[in-house]
Design a protein around this motif. Sequence first.
Motif, PDB file in Angstrom:
ATOM      1  N   ALA A  25       0.772 -18.933   4.977  1.00 30.96           N
ATOM      2  CA  ALA A  25       0.332 -20.319   5.069  1.00 30.96           C
ATOM      3  C   ALA A  25       0.194 -20.957   3.700  1.00 30.96           C
ATOM      4  CB  ALA A  25      -1.007 -20.393   5.812  1.00 30.96           C
ATOM      5  N   SER A 189      -5.071 -37.988   6.973  1.00 27.57           N
ATOM      6  CA  SER A 189      -4.052 -37.012   6.567  1.00 27.57           C
ATOM      7  C   SER A 189      -2.708 -37.314   7.221  1.00 27.57           C
ATOM      8  CB  SER A 189      -4.529 -35.612   6.951  1.00 27.57           C
ATOM      9  OG  SER A 189      -3.511 -34.678   6.737  1.00 27.57           O
ATOM     10  N   GLY A 193       0.889 -38.850   5.436  1.00 28.16           N
ATOM     11  CA  GLY A 193       2.150 -38.119   5.470  1.00 28.16           C
ATOM     12  C   GLY A 193       3.223 -38.779   6.309  1.00 28.16           C
ATOM     13  N   GLN A 195       6.293 -40.725   7.387  1.00 31.49           N
ATOM     14  CA  GLN A 195       7.477 -41.101   6.622  1.00 31.49           C
ATOM     15  C   GLN A 195       8.462 -41.950   7.419  1.00 31.49           C
ATOM     16  OE1 GLN A 195      10.202 -37.959   5.461  1.00 31.49           O
ATOM     17  NE2 GLN A 195      10.334 -38.806   3.410  1.00 31.49           N
ATOM     18  N   LEU A 196       8.592 -41.680   8.720  1.00 32.24           N
ATOM     19  CA  LEU A 196       9.652 -42.339   9.496  1.00 32.24           C
ATOM     20  C   LEU A 196       9.422 -43.844   9.597  1.00 32.24           C
ATOM     21  CD1 LEU A 196      10.214 -39.860  12.449  1.00 32.24           C
ATOM     22  CD2 LEU A 196      11.500 -40.094  10.344  1.00 32.24           C
ATOM     23  N   THR A 228       5.589 -35.779  -4.450  1.00 28.68           N
ATOM     24  CA  THR A 228       5.131 -34.996  -3.303  1.00 28.68           C
ATOM     25  C   THR A 228       3.723 -34.465  -3.545  1.00 28.68           C
ATOM     26  OG1 THR A 228       7.387 -34.346  -2.846  1.00 28.68           O
ATOM     27  CG2 THR A 228       5.672 -33.008  -1.858  1.00 28.68           C
ATOM     28  N   ALA A 235      -3.612 -35.777   1.186  1.00 28.65           N
ATOM     29  CA  ALA A 235      -3.350 -35.527   2.609  1.00 28.65           C
ATOM     30  C   ALA A 235      -3.864 -34.157   3.018  1.00 28.65           C
ATOM     31  CB  ALA A 235      -1.850 -35.632   2.885  1.00 28.65           C
ATOM     32  N   VAL A 236      -3.630 -33.175   2.156  1.00 29.33           N
ATOM     33  CA  VAL A 236      -4.064 -31.819   2.479  1.00 29.33           C
ATOM     34  C   VAL A 236      -5.585 -31.715   2.463  1.00 29.33           C
ATOM     35  CG1 VAL A 236      -4.154 -29.493   1.523  1.00 29.33           C
ATOM     36  CG2 VAL A 236      -1.971 -30.641   1.795  1.00 29.33           C
ATOM     37  N   GLY A 239      -6.883 -33.455   5.535  1.00 28.62           N
ATOM     38  CA  GLY A 239      -6.503 -32.695   6.721  1.00 28.62           C
ATOM     39  C   GLY A 239      -7.292 -31.414   6.855  1.00 28.62           C
TER      40      GLY A 239
ATOM     41  N   LEU B 417      -4.656 -25.747   5.524  1.00 27.25           N
ATOM     42  CA  LEU B 417      -3.779 -26.338   4.515  1.00 27.25           C
ATOM     43  C   LEU B 417      -2.354 -26.508   5.023  1.00 27.25           C
ATOM     44  CD1 LEU B 417      -5.031 -24.468   1.316  1.00 27.25           C
ATOM     45  CD2 LEU B 417      -5.618 -26.744   2.116  1.00 27.25           C
ATOM     46  N   ALA B 418      -1.847 -25.486   5.682  1.00 26.46           N
ATOM     47  CA  ALA B 418      -0.459 -25.567   6.144  1.00 26.46           C
ATOM     48  C   ALA B 418      -0.293 -26.685   7.167  1.00 26.46           C
ATOM     49  CB  ALA B 418      -0.030 -24.233   6.744  1.00 26.46           C
ATOM     50  N   TRP B 419      -1.301 -26.865   8.030  1.00 25.93           N
ATOM     51  CA  TRP B 419      -1.206 -27.935   9.034  1.00 25.93           C
ATOM     52  C   TRP B 419      -1.299 -29.300   8.374  1.00 25.93           C
ATOM     53  CZ3 TRP B 419      -4.790 -31.757  10.309  1.00 25.93           C
ATOM     54  CH2 TRP B 419      -4.468 -32.518  11.435  1.00 25.93           C
ATOM     55  N   ALA B 420      -2.196 -29.390   7.365  1.00 28.65           N
ATOM     56  CA  ALA B 420      -2.451 -30.692   6.767  1.00 28.65           C
ATOM     57  C   ALA B 420      -1.327 -31.136   5.843  1.00 28.65           C
ATOM     58  CB  ALA B 420      -3.762 -30.646   5.983  1.00 28.65           C
ATOM     59  N   LEU B 421      -0.483 -30.206   5.447  1.00 27.47           N
ATOM     60  CA  LEU B 421       0.635 -30.582   4.583  1.00 27.47           C
ATOM     61  C   LEU B 421       1.557 -31.528   5.352  1.00 27.47           C
ATOM     62  CD1 LEU B 421       1.147 -29.547   1.725  1.00 27.47           C
ATOM     63  CD2 LEU B 421       2.824 -27.976   2.676  1.00 27.47           C
ATOM     64  N   PRO B 422       1.830 -32.726   4.818  1.00 28.88           N
ATOM     65  CA  PRO B 422       2.704 -33.643   5.544  1.00 28.88           C
ATOM     66  C   PRO B 422       4.068 -33.006   5.825  1.00 28.88           C
ATOM     67  CG  PRO B 422       1.634 -34.767   3.740  1.00 28.88           C
ATOM     68  CD  PRO B 422       1.308 -33.317   3.589  1.00 28.88           C
ATOM     69  N   ALA B 423       4.675 -33.437   6.915  1.00 28.13           N
ATOM     70  CA  ALA B 423       5.933 -32.809   7.327  1.00 28.13           C
ATOM     71  C   ALA B 423       7.006 -32.929   6.267  1.00 28.13           C
ATOM     72  CB  ALA B 423       6.398 -33.452   8.634  1.00 28.13           C
ATOM     73  N   PHE B 424       7.018 -34.082   5.560  1.00 32.54           N
ATOM     74  CA  PHE B 424       8.080 -34.228   4.565  1.00 32.54           C
ATOM     75  C   PHE B 424       7.852 -33.296   3.388  1.00 32.54           C
ATOM     76  CE2 PHE B 424       6.189 -36.450   1.014  1.00 32.54           C
ATOM     77  CZ  PHE B 424       5.047 -37.015   1.568  1.00 32.54           C
ATOM     78  N   VAL B 425       6.586 -32.967   3.078  1.00 31.14           N
ATOM     79  CA  VAL B 425       6.319 -32.015   1.995  1.00 31.14           C
ATOM     80  C   VAL B 425       6.765 -30.618   2.428  1.00 31.14           C
ATOM     81  CG1 VAL B 425       4.544 -31.035   0.518  1.00 31.14           C
ATOM     82  CG2 VAL B 425       4.369 -33.397   1.240  1.00 31.14           C
ATOM     83  N   VAL B 521      11.445 -35.286  11.054  1.00 30.11           N
ATOM     84  CA  VAL B 521      11.447 -35.136   9.593  1.00 30.11           C
ATOM     85  C   VAL B 521      11.888 -33.736   9.192  1.00 30.11           C
ATOM     86  CG1 VAL B 521      10.007 -35.199   7.543  1.00 30.11           C
ATOM     87  CG2 VAL B 521       9.677 -36.884   9.322  1.00 30.11           C
TER      88      VAL B 521
END
Lengths: 256, 584
Positions: A25, A189, A193, A195-196, A228, A235-236, A239, B417-425, B521
Amino acid sequence: MHRPLAEVLADLAAIALVTALLFLALVPFSAWWFLHRIEEPSAALRSAPLVWRQLANSLSLAFVVSGGALALAIPAGYAFSRRAFAGRTVALALATFALVAPAPLLLVGFVETSILAGTRGTVSIMTAALLGTALPSAVWLATLAFRAVPSDLLDAARLDGLSERRVLWRVAAPLAARSLASIGAGLISVTLGEQLATAALLVTPELQTLPAALAGLPAEGASAALLTLLVGVPAVVSGALGLPGIARLLARTRPA
Amino acid sequence: MSTSGEAAAPRVRWRTRYAVADWALFALFVVVSAAAFAALAWGLRADERLAARGRAEAIARALALELAQDALSPGTDIVDALPSLARAGGPLVQLAIAEQPGDGPFSLQARRRFLAHSAPARTGTALDPASSEDRWAQELLQLVRWRDDGGRVSIEWQDGRVAAVALAKGRPRLAALVRGVSPEPGSGRPWRMALVGWVLLVVFAAGLHDMLPKVGKFLNALAFLLAAAALGALGVALAPAYWRGETTLPLVAEASALGFAELARSLSADLPPAASTIPARAGPVFAVAWIAYALGLAGVWAHVLARMARERFAYTVAAPATLALLLLVGAPAAFALFLSFCRVGPGELEWIGPANYALILSDPVLASPTAAWWPLAMTVLVALAALVLQVVPGVLLAFALRRLGRAAGMLLPLFSLAWALPAFVTAQALASSATLTDPLSTDGPSWVLLVAAAAAWSGLPLVALVVHAGLVSLPIEVEEAARLDGVPRTARLRHLVYPLLRPVLARVAAIAVVGAANGVVLHRALVPRVPEAIHDTVASRSFSWAFERFELGDAAAWAFVGLVVSLVLALPALRRARPLAEGP
């Protein structure tokens, strides 16, 4: 006192699994992956002159949309969870529909509407589109949050003579405050993130958000990595603050 | 004997039932519905007038074209014949020649020359009674009178005599056209229909306000059935006309637009008249359908209004979010549904029926017919792979976290953390990370695993945390009692933990499936964009057709196919999950 071998082995297996998945993760997120590509941050920033403005756009849009969605969802969530009235099922079904529908479905409607109305590329249509994306989740989760409030406390407040409005704002909302804060953090969060919609609706670089600007950059570039990081960190953080609370809400399947 | 008490009870009930607010709402409803039906009758009346005007114009143009053809002998230069044409038909002849189809008697070049020279001739509308060749034309034109009044053409005709004259002159097509004309408009039928509809509505609403008990529900169901039948019959009757391209808007939209246009024209005489393409025979069916539909709709609203009086607080606090959902979710979705039946281009919005769906299911980009279903198959594969890759490790992780007890509490934010990371990142990280992407070739179906693994990587923490929270919330005493009774661990899991945890598992399964099926994405960042587009899922294809090919109609059709796929995939899980709100 010796523990059975099976128990010890099970503990070891649990630790190994958690460690392995935690490593998985964290590795792609870990800063080294981005930082080793950003040898000269100043040069990377120079190649993206609007980065601070776009970061401000991202943050302000995320806070406005999340705040708006939460402000609408809190009273609605209380009504949906605690009152029986005609139309409740339809409204919740509409929210569920938005969660199941592919993102391009609503985007196509928004884009064509904005073209016909001449509002494409404006902040207002962008805010509306993002609010349409965030509101269904907010309503859904706020309903779950108020369902977790014990009914006895609300009934006691009513017996004490509080009006329904005071029961909501003086009793139910404070009791659900932690869950509602988690929802807000999660919304920030997700909106940061997004984007679309931002790429499809905001066409001028000055109004774009960082994720939308990133869509036009090569993934291997140092600028892309820096941008990024800039938008990924808030965002992290938000989130990570919100997810445990959201997970507790999603795990609750019975009213309190 | 408590006769006074028994007598007082009905009075109290009466006062409660017919409260002042309820009566006020009912009165308001009666007034508003009367206005709505008046507008409906106005629209229907306008529709009749517009249809009559359209028929009159068609007859006049046909007449004028006949006149023009009669005035021109074969080989005559059209410009040389202008004075004769002007005498014969004036503006209507010019109109007829300008608007005749390409395969008409006059060539395109002749028409252009005619139009270039026709402006001075517009003033000449008088016939020459001395001319023998204009004699029969004069006879016809005496029956058709038109007046060009600042762009508004009004025409009067006597259809029986025109048809007779046309037949006598050997013009069967013209005679048939004239014979097809319905009786004169202005029969007052729309007003009578609206009045009947309004009375029915008021009675119906009274029933819903507990004034006529139990009648309302029956009428409500009846009205909706009638509306569905009438609209269905109308659709079947008019579908061929739409497929032939004779109309550009759905019937309801066109009729509504006509009604509003006429209403606007009544307020401002400067507005131009609207053009109608609705066949005349659709009027009565359309009116019946509208009235039945309005009855049903008004019944629902009357019911809602009556309930609102009792649940005023709930409606007040739920209304803003519900209206926002309708505006920001319902309206774009409905518009996208409409677009999926349209050809959409710059400044172009044309109703083409289900052609977009036919196109996407026989995609010309892909060679073989079976390949057209490829995005559907890919979507199912990605969703199922992501389901397995998320739920199985997620459940294992949740059990491991529960076993670690308090120590797990410190680890939970790290997993977030992995979930909160935006999809584009996530996409940026995985797409350019050679160590992760090299072992998986994107030339073959292994890209499915790549996309599913990426979706699982970001979705697994949510699954694990939700299942962990579900495990922690289980009543520990039940499991403890089973353990003390000597029930084996596997039996406890199967017969105790799993049934209690099933709603939670169903919920996370639905989230995993829908997230992977609708993901755009991650897919677009990880999968190479090849021309054959064999790597597309339904959602990614919808996005690329919308914002790369700018074919919004086809993209909307793909999006609705994607919605159906998502619903089908998530339905088993959604049915097992407990309802979101079970009531207070």
